[in-house]
Design a protein around this motif. Structure first.
Motif, short mmCIF file in Angstrom:
data_model
loop_
_atom_site.label_atom_id
_atom_site.label_comp_id
_atom_site.label_asym_id
_atom_site.label_seq_id
_atom_site.Cartn_x
_atom_site.Cartn_y
_atom_site.Cartn_z
N PRO A 89 -18.14 70.91 30.08
CA PRO A 89 -18.05 69.48 29.89
C PRO A 89 -17.59 68.91 28.61
N LEU A 324 -13.13 26.52 28.71
CA LEU A 324 -12.37 27.51 27.79
C LEU A 324 -11.00 27.24 27.98
N ARG A 361 -21.25 39.55 25.25
CA ARG A 361 -19.88 38.91 24.49
C ARG A 361 -19.95 37.37 24.30
N GLU A 362 -20.14 36.82 25.33
CA GLU A 362 -20.12 35.36 25.47
C GLU A 362 -21.41 34.53 25.63
N ILE A 365 -25.75 35.65 21.13
CA ILE A 365 -25.22 36.27 19.60
C ILE A 365 -26.39 37.00 19.12
N MET A 368 -28.64 36.60 16.20
CA MET A 368 -29.53 35.54 15.84
C MET A 368 -30.59 35.58 16.81
N ARG A 418 -31.07 40.40 20.72
CA ARG A 418 -30.58 41.71 21.04
C ARG A 418 -31.67 42.83 21.47
N ASP B 8 -31.85 50.42 16.79
CA ASP B 8 -31.69 49.03 17.32
C ASP B 8 -31.96 48.10 16.41
N ASN B 9 -33.06 48.10 15.41
CA ASN B 9 -33.27 46.81 14.83
C ASN B 9 -33.73 47.30 13.38
N PRO B 10 -32.65 47.46 12.40
CA PRO B 10 -32.88 48.11 11.24
C PRO B 10 -33.86 46.85 10.48
N ARG B 225 -22.79 31.70 10.70
CA ARG B 225 -23.47 32.87 11.36
C ARG B 225 -23.23 33.24 12.53
N ALA B 226 -23.10 32.21 13.50
CA ALA B 226 -22.60 32.27 14.62
C ALA B 226 -21.28 32.72 15.05
N GLU B 229 -21.00 36.26 13.65
CA GLU B 229 -21.72 37.37 14.39
C GLU B 229 -21.10 37.43 15.53
N ASN B 230 -20.53 36.53 16.13
CA ASN B 230 -20.04 36.72 17.73
C ASN B 230 -19.05 35.44 18.10
N PRO B 232 -16.47 34.80 20.30
CA PRO B 232 -16.32 34.56 21.55
C PRO B 232 -17.60 33.76 21.99
N ALA B 233 -18.82 34.08 21.86
CA ALA B 233 -19.95 33.37 22.27
C ALA B 233 -19.95 31.87 21.34
N ALA B 234 -19.85 31.96 20.14
CA ALA B 234 -19.73 30.63 19.49
C ALA B 234 -18.58 29.66 20.28
N ARG B 235 -17.66 30.29 20.45
CA ARG B 235 -16.56 29.16 21.31
C ARG B 235 -17.22 28.98 22.45
N TYR B 236 -17.73 29.78 23.24
CA TYR B 236 -18.38 29.70 24.66
C TYR B 236 -19.24 28.56 24.63
N ARG B 355 -28.17 74.60 29.81
CA ARG B 355 -27.28 74.79 30.72
C ARG B 355 -25.87 74.19 30.57
N THR B 356 -25.65 73.43 29.76
CA THR B 356 -24.32 72.65 29.52
C THR B 356 -23.47 73.36 28.63
#
Lengths: 535, 356
Positions: A89, A324, A361-362, A365, A368, A418, B8-10, B225-226, B229-230, B232-236, B355-356
């Motif tokens: 595998p 958009l 993704r959209e 964030i 936050m 998240r 997941d969450n430092p 920050r927005a 961090e992201n 595309p989301a900020a633009r959306y 097994r693998t």
């Protein structure tokens, strides 16, 4: 495509398999992409693998080809002596060595090299100064001649047509002594004539003992070309049957599953139009998935579902309604105003609630907080800021209300979003999109990846919004969802939107045909070439 | 089999530990080349510590060296928050210094309470202006700002040299390529008498506090920050992504410009082409050490400045090259990157399935 399938399919069945899958299971977190899948492929057999997007086709092929490691199960390939041996595998190299060749939908060729160089690339010693010693050239030419794969070997790949590049890819696999050839949606990029040529090639190769796995969702070509048909749905193998005797309607049913019991409130007719598309065209991302002259009207008080396999222009349609993008040509009217420029903030102000396709993704964030994500669209409102400073208490109270109203399970408003599960994250996005009682709601794949309870919650909210008079544009790949929610259904195929039909007049088969570009009012497709099916 | 699993969450404390750990690890790693030179390792480090903070003089020296680092550290931290990779603080620093000299050497005559702010403003404006082109090119033509800002550094430095050899050369400077000295009304006063520490340090600390407030509490900070961090989301969501990028670029450039203006108005009194021993680049290390937190920039700057000042003292006493300081700073950056990995991932030991 002509009818070359036939009795030989049954004749071949008892042959010793060249590829065998047993109990393949692959999970991505809570999602089961492949659930206990097993089948065998014999030499000379052309097997179709059908399924909607997300059914698990790509995952399965990636497991066979060694890109993914299955959580359970085993892939075996017959050696030269015909005995099945398990494939180690997670090793694409081992798969190649064992004789598994794959032609990806997006080619993996070096554009600056010639066709011949691409074919022998990776098989020659690094210390050679030139390509093609040791009879490689003669071998490639022999393979090309005997398989009917006609390519100018000395042309740089950048100058070849799409069909030629595909032939180079197949030659590449054959040159490596492939005994199993996987073709991932090979006809998606071809013209009908090229597709016919490919079908002839595939038949010739199979006649010489090559096993072919043909991934597609074009039902007509699958029925015409393949010996056996496997159907994946929701990660499960739901059908494995001879192609003889299958018709497209049955296959469409198998692919999408039978529609579940529909329980919904009757439509309130006669709201004002809230979204008007009049021959609107828009570009897709990176030149793909454009929307072409789409016309559609959504009234207040109804849910209009747009069905389709992803990548057919849904992205461009959603981008228009989300603000958009602006239409390149044609007219877009939202809540009575004509949209001429891309401005998401203006859409929010107009009163459009938008649920994006991709939560991560959209839609949010990740780092936050939930409170911050809830005010993403309205941070400049007087409610949340004074003189440029955020009113933190107001933001927090607002978040607490939304968390209570939408039943978001979370550690608190200050937790990063998240950390939430998909369903709870979607509730936050719904809260943001619906809190100002928008009169037009864009719901793009609103329940993708959600479990049953979260899906039901989203459905309930959308129906409630419709019942208070909002118009909902629902874009979904999930036909069940469209049938549960939509009052009218349109389909999108190659960027073209079909007319919409009242849900009561349609069944899944008709919508499946619409999604494949057929006219649902006639049972026969308009573009099938002669001789495809016996009457 | 060993694999890295994503956390997941430092937790927040882990990032702080990682920063301090990275600084200590950098010092420890420097012990290796130090030992190879044959110098007494413990003694050398003691000399370094004394040189950095062993006396009032040493400490004020460290703080005055930290002043431009706070500004350039802020320039990097603010820009990096929005994923705008401004590598051009060095050039913006020189642009700020040049503007400060242009305003402060007698071209404008005002009393000190008006002239000092004017000099600083001129420096900030020059630094901000220098960021305008890279940001606009990034937004309009997707030009990589790493390349444009970095290359502008060399252009600005050459321009400064040209000005110092030509129109801005001090006629009384005995032929040296240096500017005229600032007039007395343009000079930042000292904090401690007879020491070199000047009020530029106070301004830097205030700037860091304001930057932290902006990031945490204001709409601008929210948008920065927005977008970082992201995007595309900020633009959306309809956030003004373009305007935010421009704003961040200008703020970042202004911080770096202030570094140059304060060095000229507080420390040197005139401009030479060797005003900055790489403060702009060290600012990137400072920002990384601080975990891109404006307040964290202050201790990070003091650490880096202490290393530089301490290494000078050490090299004078035991004859080890003060390039050792550059080594510590470079090591610190590497250690921060490794430390960042350690906060975001944890090492897991798993047995491969039989097994693998």
């Amino acid at each position: 495509m002509s009818a070359a399938r036939g009795p030989q399919a049954e004749a071949r069945a008892p042959a010793r398999p060249v590829l065998s899958l047993r109990g393949i299971t692959k999970r991505f977190g809570p999602l089961i992409a492949n659930d206990d899948i097993g089948f065998e492929v014999a030499p000379g057999e052309i097997v179709a693998l059908l399924g909607e997007n997300g059914a698990g086709k790509t995952t399965l092929m990636n497991i066979i080809f060694g890109h993914y490691v299955a959580d359970e199960g085993e892939v075996s390939v017959a050696g030269p002596d015909g005995a099945l041996a398990p494939l180690p595998p997670g090793s694409a190299e081992a798969a190649l060595r064992a004789g598994v060749g794959m032609v990806h939908q997006h080619f993996t060729l070096a554009e600056n090299l010639t066709a011949f160089e691409n074919i022998v690339l990776g098989t020659e010693s690094l210390w050679r100064l030139s390509y093609g010693g040791g009879g490689a050239r003669a071998r490639v030419e022999a393979i090309a001649a005997s398989s009917g794969l006609d390519v100018d070997l000395d042309a740089p790949v950048s100058r070849l047509s799409v069909g030629e590049k595909q032939r180079v890819e197949i030659l590449k696999a054959l040159y490596r002594d492939a005994r199993v050839l996987i073709l991932d949606e090979p006809t998606a990029v071809l013209t009908p004539q090229e597709a016919d040529g490919l079908a002839a090639t595939v038949r010739a190769l199979a006649a010489r003992g090559l096993a072919v796995i043909f991934i597609s969702h074009k039902l007509a070509e699958v029925v015409a070309l393949c010996h056996r048909i496997l159907v994946l749905r929701g990660g499960r193998l739901v059908a494995d049957r001879a192609a003889a005797g299958c018709d497209r309607a049955t296959l469409a049913d198998l692919m999408v599953g039978r529609s579940i019991e529909v329980t919904r409130t009757p439509r309130r007719p006669g709201g004002p139009p809230v979204l008007v598309l009049d021959h609107a065209s828009a570009d897709g991302e990176r030149g793909r998935g454009a929307l072409r002259e789409a016309s559609l009207v959504v009234h207040g008080g109804e849910i209009v579902g747009v069905a389709g396999v992803s990548g057919n222009g849904q992205g461009a349609l959603a981008a228009l309604v989300a603000g958009l993008a602006a239409p390149r040509s044609g007219r877009l009217e939202v809540l009575g105003g004509t949209i001429r420029a891309a401005d998401p903030a203006a859409m929010v102000r107009r009163g459009v609630g938008r649920i994006p396709e991709d939560r991560h993704r959209e839609g949010s964030i990740g780092r936050m907080s939930i409170a911050e994500n809830l005010m993403l669209e309205s941070v400049r409102d007087g409610a949340f800021q004074r003189l440029g400073f955020i009113r933190r208490r107001a933001a927090r109270e607002h978040a607490e209300e939304a968390i209570a109203a939408f039943d978001v399970r979370c550690p608190g408003p200050d937790a990063p979003i998240r950390l939430l599960s998909g369903g709870n994250m979607q509730k936050v996005i719904l809260a943001r999109a619906l809190e100002r009682s928008p009169m037009l709601i864009l719901a793009n794949q609103p329940t993708r990846g959600l479990d049953v309870a979260a899906t039901a919650d989203v459905h309930r909210r959308l129906i409630a919004a419709r019942d208070r008079g909002a118009g909902v544009l629902l874009i979904s790949e999930d036909l069940d969802e469209i049938f549960v929610l939509a009052d009218r259904i349109a389909a999108i195929h190659h960027g073209r939107l079909t007319p919409s039909f009242a849900t009561e007049t349609l069944d899944t088969r008709a919508v499946g045909l619409m999604m494949a570009g057929h006219d649902p009012t006639t049972q026969e497709p308009e573009f099938e070439t002669a001789g495809g099916r016996a009457p | 089999m060993i694999r890295l699993a994503r956390r997941d969450n430092p937790p927040l404390w882990l990032s702080a530990v990682a920063s301090v750990g990275a600084a200590l690890a950098a010092l420890a790693l420097t012990a290796v080349p130090l030992a190879l030179t044959g110098a007494p390792v413990a003694g050398a480090f003691r000399l370094m510590a004394e040189g950095a903070a062993g006396s009032l003089f040493a400490f004020t020296e460290t703080l005055s060296r930290a002043t431009p680092l706070i500004f350039t550290g802020l320039a990097a931290a603010i820009a990096f928050r929005a994923r705008l990779w401004n590598i051009g603080a060095e050039g913006q620093l020189y642009a700020g210094a040049l503007a400060a000299v242009a305003v402060g050497t007698g071209a404008v005559s005002l009393p000190a309470p008006a002239l000092v702010p004017l000099v600083l403003l001129a420096g900030a404006a020059a630094g901000a202006l220098l960021m305008l082109a890279p940001v606009v090119f990034k937004l309009r033509f997707s030009a990589d700002e790493v390349v444009t800002t970095l290359l502008l550094n060399f252009i600005v430095l050459l321009f400064v040299q040209m000005m110092l050899e030509g129109p801005m050369k001090d006629p009384m400077g005995l032929g040296w390529p240096q500017s005229e000295p600032l007039v007395d009304e343009a000079v930042l006063p000292k904090i401690v008498d007879k020491m070199r520490l000047h009020w530029g340090f106070g301004i830097a600390v205030v700037a860091a506090v304001l930057a932290q407030l902006m990031i945490d509490r204001t709409v601008w900070g929210f948008e920065i920050r927005a977008v970082g961090e992201n995007a595309p989301a900020a633009r959306y969501a309809g956030l003004p992504v373009t305007r935010t990028m421009l704003r961040v670029g200008l703020l970042s450039g202004a911080c770096a410009g202030l570094a140059g203006a304060c060095e000229v108005a507080g420390l040197k009194g005139y401009l030479t082409a060797d005003l900055s021993p790489g403060f702009g680049y060290a600012g990137i290390v400072v920002a990384m050490l601080s975990g891109l937190s404006p307040l964290g920039v202050i201790p990070a700057s003091i650490f880096v400045a202490g290393v530089f000042v301490g290494a000078d003292t050490m090299s004078r006493s035991i004859g080890v090259s003060n390039y050792l300081a550059d080594l510590v700073v470079a090591m610190a950056l590497l250690c921060v990157l490794v430390g960042g990995l350690a906060t975001r991932y944890r090492v897991e030991f798993t047995r491969r399935d039989a097994r693998t």
